[in-house]
Design a protein around this motif. Sequence first.
Motif, PDB file in Angstrom:
ATOM      1  N   ARG A 177       0.813  -1.226   0.000  1.00  0.00           N
ATOM      2  CA  ARG A 177       0.000   0.000   0.000  1.00  0.00           C
ATOM      3  C   ARG A 177       0.839   1.266   0.000  1.00  0.00           C
ATOM      4  O   ARG A 177       0.318   2.360  -0.239  1.00  0.00           O
ATOM      5  CB  ARG A 177      -0.958  -0.001   1.201  1.00  0.00           C
ATOM      6  N   PHE A 178       2.128   1.123   0.267  1.00  0.00           N
ATOM      7  CA  PHE A 178       3.032   2.274   0.211  1.00  0.00           C
ATOM      8  C   PHE A 178       3.772   2.341  -1.125  1.00  0.00           C
ATOM      9  O   PHE A 178       4.688   3.151  -1.287  1.00  0.00           O
ATOM     10  CB  PHE A 178       4.047   2.210   1.354  1.00  0.00           C
ATOM     11  N   GLY A 179       3.384   1.494  -2.060  1.00  0.00           N
ATOM     12  CA  GLY A 179       4.056   1.473  -3.356  1.00  0.00           C
ATOM     13  C   GLY A 179       5.381   0.743  -3.333  1.00  0.00           C
ATOM     14  O   GLY A 179       6.184   0.878  -4.262  1.00  0.00           O
ATOM     15  N   ILE A 180       5.611  -0.044  -2.278  1.00  0.00           N
ATOM     16  CA  ILE A 180       6.852  -0.812  -2.167  1.00  0.00           C
ATOM     17  C   ILE A 180       6.574  -2.251  -2.571  1.00  0.00           C
ATOM     18  O   ILE A 180       5.778  -2.937  -1.927  1.00  0.00           O
ATOM     19  CB  ILE A 180       7.416  -0.760  -0.735  1.00  0.00           C
ATOM     20  N   ARG A 181       7.193  -2.691  -3.636  1.00  0.00           N
ATOM     21  CA  ARG A 181       7.016  -4.060  -4.122  1.00  0.00           C
ATOM     22  C   ARG A 181       8.135  -4.938  -3.561  1.00  0.00           C
ATOM     23  O   ARG A 181       9.282  -4.514  -3.475  1.00  0.00           O
ATOM     24  CB  ARG A 181       7.064  -4.079  -5.647  1.00  0.00           C
ATOM     25  N   VAL A 182       7.778  -6.162  -3.174  1.00  0.00           N
ATOM     26  CA  VAL A 182       8.757  -7.098  -2.615  1.00  0.00           C
ATOM     27  C   VAL A 182       8.604  -8.436  -3.335  1.00  0.00           C
ATOM     28  O   VAL A 182       7.531  -9.042  -3.312  1.00  0.00           O
ATOM     29  CB  VAL A 182       8.557  -7.292  -1.096  1.00  0.00           C
ATOM     30  N   ASN A 183       9.665  -8.876  -3.983  1.00  0.00           N
ATOM     31  CA  ASN A 183       9.642 -10.126  -4.731  1.00  0.00           C
ATOM     32  C   ASN A 183      10.881 -10.949  -4.397  1.00  0.00           C
ATOM     33  O   ASN A 183      11.908 -10.407  -3.972  1.00  0.00           O
ATOM     34  CB  ASN A 183       9.604  -9.833  -6.235  1.00  0.00           C
ATOM     35  N   SER A 184      10.780 -12.257  -4.601  1.00  0.00           N
ATOM     36  CA  SER A 184      11.936 -13.120  -4.363  1.00  0.00           C
ATOM     37  C   SER A 184      12.380 -13.782  -5.658  1.00  0.00           C
ATOM     38  O   SER A 184      11.575 -14.138  -6.513  1.00  0.00           O
ATOM     39  CB  SER A 184      11.639 -14.173  -3.299  1.00  0.00           C
ATOM     40  N   VAL A 185      13.697 -13.942  -5.766  1.00  0.00           N
ATOM     41  CA  VAL A 185      14.330 -14.562  -6.917  1.00  0.00           C
ATOM     42  C   VAL A 185      14.961 -15.872  -6.441  1.00  0.00           C
ATOM     43  O   VAL A 185      15.595 -15.923  -5.384  1.00  0.00           O
ATOM     44  CB  VAL A 185      15.401 -13.632  -7.514  1.00  0.00           C
ATOM     45  N   HIS A 186      14.787 -16.939  -7.226  1.00  0.00           N
ATOM     46  CA  HIS A 186      15.208 -18.277  -6.807  1.00  0.00           C
ATOM     47  C   HIS A 186      16.170 -18.885  -7.824  1.00  0.00           C
ATOM     48  O   HIS A 186      15.766 -19.701  -8.656  1.00  0.00           O
ATOM     49  CB  HIS A 186      13.971 -19.162  -6.622  1.00  0.00           C
ATOM     50  N   PRO A 187      17.449 -18.507  -7.742  1.00  0.00           N
ATOM     51  CA  PRO A 187      18.414 -19.088  -8.671  1.00  0.00           C
ATOM     52  C   PRO A 187      18.692 -20.549  -8.349  1.00  0.00           C
ATOM     53  O   PRO A 187      18.631 -20.984  -7.192  1.00  0.00           O
ATOM     54  CB  PRO A 187      19.673 -18.244  -8.452  1.00  0.00           C
ATOM     55  N   GLY A 188      19.028 -21.286  -9.390  1.00  0.00           N
ATOM     56  CA  GLY A 188      19.532 -22.635  -9.214  1.00  0.00           C
ATOM     57  C   GLY A 188      21.042 -22.604  -9.111  1.00  0.00           C
ATOM     58  O   GLY A 188      21.620 -21.727  -8.473  1.00  0.00           O
ATOM     59  N   ALA A 244      11.707 -18.406 -10.289  1.00  0.00           N
ATOM     60  CA  ALA A 244      12.838 -19.323 -10.424  1.00  0.00           C
ATOM     61  C   ALA A 244      13.648 -18.968 -11.662  1.00  0.00           C
ATOM     62  O   ALA A 244      13.096 -18.633 -12.713  1.00  0.00           O
ATOM     63  CB  ALA A 244      12.354 -20.763 -10.517  1.00  0.00           C
ATOM     64  N   ILE A 245      14.956 -19.015 -11.520  1.00  0.00           N
ATOM     65  CA  ILE A 245      15.845 -18.807 -12.656  1.00  0.00           C
ATOM     66  C   ILE A 245      16.912 -19.893 -12.561  1.00  0.00           C
ATOM     67  O   ILE A 245      17.991 -19.714 -11.999  1.00  0.00           O
ATOM     68  CB  ILE A 245      16.400 -17.367 -12.678  1.00  0.00           C
ATOM     69  N   ASP A 246      16.543 -21.083 -13.085  1.00  0.00           N
ATOM     70  CA  ASP A 246      17.277 -22.299 -12.744  1.00  0.00           C
ATOM     71  C   ASP A 246      17.437 -23.267 -13.902  1.00  0.00           C
ATOM     72  O   ASP A 246      17.773 -24.435 -13.691  1.00  0.00           O
ATOM     73  CB  ASP A 246      16.569 -23.002 -11.582  1.00  0.00           C
ATOM     74  N   GLY A 247      17.179 -22.826 -15.109  1.00  0.00           N
ATOM     75  CA  GLY A 247      17.332 -23.710 -16.254  1.00  0.00           C
ATOM     76  C   GLY A 247      16.303 -24.816 -16.343  1.00  0.00           C
ATOM     77  O   GLY A 247      16.440 -25.741 -17.130  1.00  0.00           O
ATOM     78  N   GLY A 248      15.268 -24.725 -15.498  1.00  0.00           N
ATOM     79  CA  GLY A 248      14.203 -25.713 -15.535  1.00  0.00           C
ATOM     80  C   GLY A 248      14.248 -26.747 -14.433  1.00  0.00           C
ATOM     81  O   GLY A 248      13.420 -27.664 -14.420  1.00  0.00           O
ATOM     82  N   VAL A 249      15.158 -26.609 -13.483  1.00  0.00           N
ATOM     83  CA  VAL A 249      15.315 -27.621 -12.429  1.00  0.00           C
ATOM     84  C   VAL A 249      14.015 -27.813 -11.659  1.00  0.00           C
ATOM     85  O   VAL A 249      13.583 -28.936 -11.418  1.00  0.00           O
ATOM     86  CB  VAL A 249      16.459 -27.232 -11.465  1.00  0.00           C
ATOM     87  N   THR A 250      13.383 -26.734 -11.255  1.00  0.00           N
ATOM     88  CA  THR A 250      12.175 -26.851 -10.431  1.00  0.00           C
ATOM     89  C   THR A 250      10.934 -27.173 -11.256  1.00  0.00           C
ATOM     90  O   THR A 250       9.856 -27.340 -10.689  1.00  0.00           O
ATOM     91  CB  THR A 250      11.937 -25.562  -9.617  1.00  0.00           C
ATOM     92  N   ALA A 251      11.086 -27.276 -12.569  1.00  0.00           N
ATOM     93  CA  ALA A 251       9.964 -27.710 -13.406  1.00  0.00           C
ATOM     94  C   ALA A 251       9.820 -29.224 -13.392  1.00  0.00           C
ATOM     95  O   ALA A 251       8.824 -29.751 -13.888  1.00  0.00           O
ATOM     96  CB  ALA A 251      10.153 -27.224 -14.843  1.00  0.00           C
ATOM     97  N   THR A 252      10.799 -29.924 -12.849  1.00  0.00           N
ATOM     98  CA  THR A 252      10.782 -31.370 -12.838  1.00  0.00           C
ATOM     99  C   THR A 252      10.411 -31.889 -11.455  1.00  0.00           C
ATOM    100  O   THR A 252      10.617 -31.215 -10.452  1.00  0.00           O
ATOM    101  CB  THR A 252      12.165 -31.934 -13.219  1.00  0.00           C
ATOM    102  N   HIS A 253       9.860 -33.082 -11.400  1.00  0.00           N
ATOM    103  CA  HIS A 253       9.418 -33.662 -10.133  1.00  0.00           C
ATOM    104  C   HIS A 253      10.623 -33.933  -9.237  1.00  0.00           C
ATOM    105  O   HIS A 253      11.595 -34.554  -9.629  1.00  0.00           O
ATOM    106  CB  HIS A 253       8.673 -34.966 -10.381  1.00  0.00           C
TER     107      HIS A 253
END
Length: 251
Positions: free
Chosen positions: A172-183, A238-247
């Motif tokens: 509500r203060f215009g502050i965005r918070v996001n997380s990045v998940h590298p592999g 996620a920025i992991d080349g697809g690792v978390t796309a697999t079971h």
Amino acid sequence: MGRLEGKVAIVTGGAMGQGEGIVRAYVAEGARVVLADVAEEQGQALADELGDAAHFARLDVSDGAAWARVVADAEERFGPVSVLANNAGILRFGTVEEMPVEEVELLWRVNQLGCWLGMQSVVATMKANGGGSIINASSTEGLGGMANTVAYGATKFAIRGMTKGASHELGRFGIRVNSVHPGMIDTPMTRVHGGDLAMEYGASKVPLRRVGHPEDVAPLYVFLGSDESSYINGAEIAIDGGVTATHAFGG
């Protein structure tokens, strides 16, 4: 070029590896950047190379008083902080049975508390100036578990959770918070645990059959720091080349 024109950013862990890639990309896109790190020699050399748009500040991210000094320095030198890349982190392996408590506590202090203090330290300046973007570095270990990374993964899950809560609290203060998940990213932090063999093994587990590099990660930080992502809040990317796309992170 110029996607971050007029932005003032703090990048923690900015002296080497993934942080260095973020710093270079931010300066190239027009931001003025405080690169904060405990690695003084490397950090100062990078700031000197990048010129007036970059400034090195020594920062132990687990020290709240040091955070206050760095934010005040950034405001005095460049203006109100509009982007925080909470990138600093450490990696330690160990089993539940055998990992020393001291190593667990170090992971908590650097990865989890450091992220918390970073968010806390920039809220006032961002609120006063109409908003901003906080980007928290989690990991694929913040999305799923893996043996020998229980303590490390706990901190990365915590960052993911803090990001979700903070996005609601600060939106509500215009502050965005996001997380990045590298592999698996080829950096000094990951190479210390096995060098080329670790990179080769990591690549074998990635659908793209290669590990990532800082240059693969930095553009996402540019996007999330820019106004192009103005409606992205509370996301986990996620920025992991697809690792978390697999079971179960399998092949």
